[in-house]
Design a protein around this motif. Structure first.
Motif, PDB file in Angstrom:
ATOM      1  N   ASN A 183      44.364  35.539  45.520  1.00 33.53           N
ATOM      2  CA  ASN A 183      45.469  35.890  44.614  1.00 33.53           C
ATOM      3  C   ASN A 183      45.536  35.010  43.375  1.00 33.53           C
ATOM      4  OD1 ASN A 183      46.669  38.240  45.398  1.00 33.53           O
ATOM      5  ND2 ASN A 183      48.169  37.283  46.741  1.00 33.53           N
TER       6      ASN A 183
ATOM      7  N   HIS B  83      40.596  36.457  36.047  1.00 42.29           N
ATOM      8  CA  HIS B  83      40.100  37.840  35.990  1.00 42.29           C
ATOM      9  C   HIS B  83      38.588  37.923  35.853  1.00 42.29           C
ATOM     10  CE1 HIS B  83      43.956  40.212  35.323  1.00 42.29           C
ATOM     11  NE2 HIS B  83      44.354  38.953  35.400  1.00 42.29           N
TER      12      HIS B  83
ATOM     13  N   TRP C 260      37.750  35.914  47.698  1.00 39.79           N
ATOM     14  CA  TRP C 260      38.548  36.738  46.774  1.00 39.79           C
ATOM     15  C   TRP C 260      39.503  37.666  47.523  1.00 39.79           C
ATOM     16  CZ3 TRP C 260      33.514  35.654  44.859  1.00 39.79           C
ATOM     17  CH2 TRP C 260      33.502  34.952  43.658  1.00 39.79           C
TER      18      TRP C 260
ATOM     19  N   ARG D  44      38.577  46.693  43.489  1.00 39.23           N
ATOM     20  CA  ARG D  44      39.170  45.724  42.566  1.00 39.23           C
ATOM     21  C   ARG D  44      38.150  44.706  42.065  1.00 39.23           C
ATOM     22  NH1 ARG D  44      44.188  45.540  41.118  1.00 39.23           N
ATOM     23  NH2 ARG D  44      45.800  46.636  42.283  1.00 39.23           N
ATOM     24  N   ILE D  45      37.055  44.547  42.769  1.00 38.44           N
ATOM     25  CA  ILE D  45      36.050  43.553  42.394  1.00 38.44           C
ATOM     26  C   ILE D  45      34.763  44.245  41.967  1.00 38.44           C
ATOM     27  CG2 ILE D  45      34.617  41.663  43.231  1.00 38.44           C
ATOM     28  CD1 ILE D  45      36.866  40.744  44.940  1.00 38.44           C
ATOM     29  N   LYS D  46      34.330  43.890  40.778  1.00 38.37           N
ATOM     30  CA  LYS D  46      33.084  44.434  40.234  1.00 38.37           C
ATOM     31  C   LYS D  46      32.101  43.288  40.093  1.00 38.37           C
ATOM     32  CE  LYS D  46      31.231  46.914  36.210  1.00 38.37           C
ATOM     33  NZ  LYS D  46      31.583  47.493  34.887  1.00 38.37           N
TER      34      LYS D  46
ATOM     35  N   ASP E 281      40.693  45.137  51.359  1.00 41.86           N
ATOM     36  CA  ASP E 281      41.664  44.920  50.279  1.00 41.86           C
ATOM     37  C   ASP E 281      40.991  44.702  48.932  1.00 41.86           C
ATOM     38  OD1 ASP E 281      43.664  45.177  52.076  1.00 41.86           O
ATOM     39  OD2 ASP E 281      44.110  43.033  52.245  1.00 41.86           O
ATOM     40  N   ASP E 282      39.726  44.276  48.976  1.00 42.11           N
ATOM     41  CA  ASP E 282      39.019  43.976  47.731  1.00 42.11           C
ATOM     42  C   ASP E 282      38.298  45.189  47.155  1.00 42.11           C
ATOM     43  OD1 ASP E 282      39.760  41.289  47.908  1.00 42.11           O
ATOM     44  OD2 ASP E 282      38.052  40.820  49.171  1.00 42.11           O
TER      45      ASP E 282
ATOM     46  N   CYS F  52      43.007  39.964  46.224  1.00 44.84           N
ATOM     47  CA  CYS F  52      43.165  39.883  44.765  1.00 44.84           C
ATOM     48  C   CYS F  52      44.154  40.959  44.297  1.00 44.84           C
ATOM     49  CB  CYS F  52      41.825  40.046  44.070  1.00 44.84           C
ATOM     50  SG  CYS F  52      40.948  41.551  44.486  1.00 44.84           S
ATOM     51  N   LYS F  53      45.025  40.593  43.375  1.00 52.84           N
ATOM     52  CA  LYS F  53      46.090  41.492  42.937  1.00 52.84           C
ATOM     53  C   LYS F  53      45.758  42.205  41.631  1.00 52.84           C
ATOM     54  CE  LYS F  53      48.444  37.459  40.981  1.00 52.84           C
ATOM     55  NZ  LYS F  53      49.643  36.602  41.054  1.00 52.84           N
ATOM     56  N   HIS F  54      44.563  41.973  41.119  1.00 53.07           N
ATOM     57  CA  HIS F  54      44.154  42.621  39.876  1.00 53.07           C
ATOM     58  C   HIS F  54      42.638  42.790  39.879  1.00 53.07           C
ATOM     59  CE1 HIS F  54      44.313  38.192  39.034  1.00 53.07           C
ATOM     60  NE2 HIS F  54      43.046  38.452  38.823  1.00 53.07           N
ATOM     61  N   ASP F  55      42.130  43.542  38.919  1.00 52.14           N
ATOM     62  CA  ASP F  55      40.686  43.746  38.833  1.00 52.14           C
ATOM     63  C   ASP F  55      39.989  42.451  38.456  1.00 52.14           C
ATOM     64  OD1 ASP F  55      41.179  46.351  39.415  1.00 52.14           O
ATOM     65  OD2 ASP F  55      40.946  47.085  37.357  1.00 52.14           O
TER      66      ASP F  55
END
Length: 259
Positions: free
Chosen positions: A195, A199, A220, A251-253, A247-248, A223-226
């Motif tokens: 969290n 970014h 990670w 959101r994760i690239k 959960d990821d 995580c609450k955002h990309d």
């Protein structure tokens, strides 16, 4: 008679000149000594930014000092540039206590020669800034979690390991927050960036070990955002993908950045 008077006057003038010269030389040396002492004193004071020392503690082969201006200074006490703090199983085992120091600690300074920050050393403080030498090789577990006002630091060039939950829930959420993880850092613990307000990550290592606890989670998780993670090769990319949880997803690239 006149000749004797002239000789006496000459002797008196020469004697007076010698006395004045001796006085001026002595006074100059005294002033220089005072200036030197002031210079040395100022040099010592600069370590604590001219602030009064509250207390200091030995931790492993380091000294941890707390100052009234809100600075914490960790210095090498090994004598050979290999200072390592003791690891603490939990914050209550620390020899210092954030609630009894009497001031709010805002800045952590890690001096040259310190190689290791012990587990759970500083997580009871609400730090705003960290300055560390490139000598630092390891940041121990759970050192800076929930420090929402912490300024995003530049990681030490020689850093090898970041322990678990070190930067969990840290930093103000900002799409411009980018953290570079240096090439020598090949171990990142579980929940390290849980969290976090970061970014964009750039991982410069050629290999990476993701520390896991009980075979679940990732650094990670939640995580609450990309998040975009740039890596050096497919091996590092796979190490990250293998440790993502549901959960990821999305959101994760993770991208391999070409050299």
């Amino acid at each position: 008679m006149e000749k004797k008077k002239i000789i006496l006057i000459v002797i008196l003038v020469v004697s007076l000149g010698i006395a004045i010269g001796f006085f001026l030389t002595s006074n100059k040396k005294t002033n220089n000594n005072v200036n030197d002492n002031n210079s040395n004193s100022n040099s010592k004071d600069n370590t604590s930014n001219n602030s009064e020392l509250i207390s200091s503690y030995e931790s492993g082969t380091t000294i941890v000092s707390f100052y009234k201006n809100g600075n914490i200074v960790v210095s090498d006490n090994s004598g050979n540039g290999t200072g390592k703090m003791e690891n603490y199983g939990e914050v209550s085992l620390n020899p210092w206590n954030a609630f009894t120091l009497g001031v709010s600690m805002k800045k952590l300074i890690i001096e040259k020669g310190v190689l290791n920050l012990g587990d759970n050393a500083f997580n009871s403080f609400n730090l705003e800034k960290i300055e560390w030498s490139d000598d630092l090789e390891r940041i121990g577990d759970a050192n800076f979690p929930r420090m929402y006002n912490l300024e995003l630091p530049t990681l030490p060039a020689n850093l090898k390991e970041i322990g678990k939950t070190v930067f969990a829930q840290d930093f103000k959420d900002d799409v411009n927050n980018t953290l570079v993880i240096p090439k020598n850092c090949t171990v990142i613990g579980n929940g390290t960036f849980y969290n976090t307000g970061i970014h964009h990550f750039i991982i410069e290592a050629e290999t990476l070990t993701v520390g896991k606890e009980n075979e679940s989670g990732t650094f990670w998780i939640g995580c609450k955002h990309d998040i975009t993670i740039e890596v050096k090769n497919e091996s590092v990319k796979q190490a990250i993908l293998n440790n993502l949880v549901d959960d990821d997803n999305g959101r994760i690239k993770v991208i391999v950045k070409s050299n």
